[in-house]
Design a protein around this motif. Structure first.
Motif, PDB file in Angstrom:
ATOM      1  N   LEU A  16     -19.537  10.360 -46.436  1.00 15.80           N
ATOM      2  CA  LEU A  16     -20.202   9.517 -47.439  1.00 15.80           C
ATOM      3  C   LEU A  16     -19.211   8.980 -48.460  1.00 15.80           C
ATOM      4  CD1 LEU A  16     -22.860   8.488 -48.785  1.00 15.80           C
ATOM      5  CD2 LEU A  16     -22.865  10.625 -50.075  1.00 15.80           C
ATOM      6  N   THR A  17     -18.350   9.841 -48.984  1.00 14.64           N
ATOM      7  CA  THR A  17     -17.444   9.444 -50.058  1.00 14.64           C
ATOM      8  C   THR A  17     -16.270   8.598 -49.562  1.00 14.64           C
ATOM      9  OG1 THR A  17     -16.366  11.612 -49.863  1.00 14.64           O
ATOM     10  CG2 THR A  17     -18.047  11.369 -51.567  1.00 14.64           C
ATOM     11  N   SER A  19     -16.323   5.922 -48.016  1.00 16.21           N
ATOM     12  CA  SER A  19     -16.607   4.494 -48.161  1.00 16.21           C
ATOM     13  C   SER A  19     -16.162   3.950 -49.517  1.00 16.21           C
ATOM     14  CB  SER A  19     -18.111   4.242 -47.998  1.00 16.21           C
ATOM     15  OG  SER A  19     -18.570   4.663 -46.740  1.00 16.21           O
ATOM     16  N   TYR A  20     -15.855   4.832 -50.458  1.00 19.07           N
ATOM     17  CA  TYR A  20     -15.562   4.410 -51.827  1.00 19.07           C
ATOM     18  C   TYR A  20     -14.066   4.345 -52.132  1.00 19.07           C
ATOM     19  CZ  TYR A  20     -20.515   5.352 -52.741  1.00 19.07           C
ATOM     20  OH  TYR A  20     -21.886   5.338 -52.715  1.00 19.07           O
ATOM     21  N   LYS A 196     -20.883  -4.811 -51.384  1.00 15.22           N
ATOM     22  CA  LYS A 196     -20.389  -3.489 -50.988  1.00 15.22           C
ATOM     23  C   LYS A 196     -21.202  -2.398 -51.669  1.00 15.22           C
ATOM     24  CE  LYS A 196     -16.398  -0.397 -51.022  1.00 15.22           C
ATOM     25  NZ  LYS A 196     -14.970  -0.201 -51.377  1.00 15.22           N
ATOM     26  N   GLU A 200     -23.747   0.710 -50.021  1.00 15.68           N
ATOM     27  CA  GLU A 200     -23.657   2.133 -50.325  1.00 15.68           C
ATOM     28  C   GLU A 200     -24.944   2.643 -50.969  1.00 15.68           C
ATOM     29  OE1 GLU A 200     -21.308   3.859 -49.025  1.00 15.68           O
ATOM     30  OE2 GLU A 200     -20.460   1.962 -48.318  1.00 15.68           O
ATOM     31  N   LYS A 203     -27.623   4.130 -48.739  1.00 14.85           N
ATOM     32  CA  LYS A 203     -27.406   5.471 -48.173  1.00 14.85           C
ATOM     33  C   LYS A 203     -27.880   6.589 -49.096  1.00 14.85           C
ATOM     34  CE  LYS A 203     -23.139   3.767 -45.997  1.00 14.85           C
ATOM     35  NZ  LYS A 203     -21.664   3.919 -45.932  1.00 14.85           N
ATOM     36  N   PHE A 227     -23.302   7.633 -59.401  1.00 15.84           N
ATOM     37  CA  PHE A 227     -22.804   6.439 -58.709  1.00 15.84           C
ATOM     38  C   PHE A 227     -22.551   5.358 -59.748  1.00 15.84           C
ATOM     39  CE2 PHE A 227     -24.035   2.185 -57.372  1.00 15.84           C
ATOM     40  CZ  PHE A 227     -23.347   1.980 -56.191  1.00 15.84           C
ATOM     41  N   THR A 229     -21.023   1.076 -60.086  1.00 15.12           N
ATOM     42  CA  THR A 229     -20.423  -0.134 -59.538  1.00 15.12           C
ATOM     43  C   THR A 229     -20.178  -1.114 -60.671  1.00 15.12           C
ATOM     44  OG1 THR A 229     -20.685  -2.022 -58.035  1.00 15.12           O
ATOM     45  CG2 THR A 229     -22.694  -1.132 -59.001  1.00 15.12           C
TER      46      THR A 229
END
Length: 355
Positions: A16-17, A19-20, A196, A200, A203, A227, A229
């Motif tokens: 999961l992480t 992707s960041y 992007k 995320e 999920k 989280f 962004t």
């Protein structure tokens, strides 16, 4: 730092992480994951400065608290290769050791104090919206959101918040999708969330969360994750001007029936001509190497004059995949102009193409 943790639990969190992180420069600390052990929790942090997550794993076996960093791709490849048993993570000097029975890995670490800071919710406004409503609404318009467009705002989705509803908007200049969520709001404002980040959010936005924002940042948090962004500050186009106002023809089609016909044309070409006859609708496609496909649906269209629309198949397919209703409406002004497909709260404006 020294902990013992189930391999599958750790792998899911690292997948999961991953992707960041920054995947372009392995010498940048943003290419690493930060591991922090506090009491009986492991917190895994990842950020490429534009988007980030703190993911929490509770009730692990802790021998000593502390910090570690590891290259995200390297540690993911390592954990995937291990058996489904407990894994030991331990820091010794400037290295992270990963052990499982007779297997041992040694990874170099960066200074954890250099890791990107996570933004605070202090001084930010709260956005009151159910996380599942937010995720579902964004998913409806996601296919229309562009990628790598020079007009930066088009690489994200606009949330146009009014006192009576929220309009979720995405466009790639060839089509424009608008989903309306009926919801009362205390004040009017708008946010533009990068594509992007939306991917995320799909999920993890299925639990109860709190959302905070200012003009630059959106933060979401609950007991299991935090989280963030960065938001897009570029002005979004006036989407309401694009939606056709003068409609001369409207047709109701069965979703499953229309999709089945569309799939038959998709086999050979990505564009088609939709021919409207008085007693039938004809789907027709010709590929670049002169293969042809044609299928028709018998129906009374109640038109005075026959006409056709030239359409990119994917635009219609994306719309149909985003609706749940058994029927949808197709609205036209003139065949050479943008037309509208709609179903309940979702509407998509589509530009015709040249075959």
């Amino acid at each position: 730092m020294k902990i013992s943790i189930n391999k599958n639990t750790l792998e899911s969190a690292i997948v999961l992480t991953n992707s960041y992180v920054d995947k372009k420069d392995s010498s940048n600390i943003a290419s690493h994951l930060l591991f922090e052990v506090v009491e009986d929790k492991l917190i895994i942090r990842a950020s490429d400065y534009e988007i980030g997550i703190n993911y929490k794993i509770k009730k692990i076996k802790v021998e000593s608290a502390g910090f570690a960093t590891a290259n995200a791709k390297s540690i993911l490849d390592i954990i995937k290769s291990l058996n489904n048993e407990d894994v030991v993570l331990e820091t010794i000097e400037n290295f992270l050791f990963i052990r499982q029975k007779g297997t041992k890995y040694k990874l170099p670490m960066f200074n954890y104090e250099d890791f990107p800071n996570f933004p605070s919710t202090e001084g930010k406004d709260k956005f009151d919206i159910d996380s599942s409503d937010l995720s579902r609404s964004l998913k409806k318009i996601l296919p229309a959101v562009d990628t790598n467009n020079p007009k930066y705002s088009l690489n994200g989705a606009l949330l146009d918040i009014k006192t009576t509803h929220i309009s979720f908007v995405g466009t790639d200049t060839k089509r424009l999708a608008v989903f309306t969520l009926n919801k009362t709001n205390e004040k009017e404002f708008n946010l533009c969330i990068p594509k992007k980040a939306i991917l995320e959010m799909q999920k993890i936005f299925f639990e109860k969360i709190e959302i905070y924002y200012d003009e630059n940042i959106l933060i979401a948090k609950n007991d299991n994750f935090e989280f963030f962004t960065k938001l897009i500050n570029d002005k979004f186009p006036d989407y309401e001007r694009v939606i056709p106002k003068n409609i001369t023809k409207e047709f109701i089609f069965k979703t499953e029936e229309f999709m089945d016909a569309l799939k038959k044309i998709n086999v050979i070409t990505e564009k088609m001509k939709l021919n409207f006859h008085k007693d039938k609708l004809v789907f027709e496609g010709i590929s670049l190497d002169n293969m042809e496909a044609k299928t028709e649906l018998e129906m009374e269209l109640n038109i005075d004059e026959e006409f056709n629309l030239c359409i990119k198949n994917k635009f219609i397919t994306d719309f149909l995949n985003s609706i749940e209703s058994e029927t949808f409406k197709l609205s036209i002004n003139e065949p050479h102009m943008a037309f509208l497909v709609s179903s309940e709260e979702l509407q998509t404006v589509i530009m015709p193409v040249i075959l």
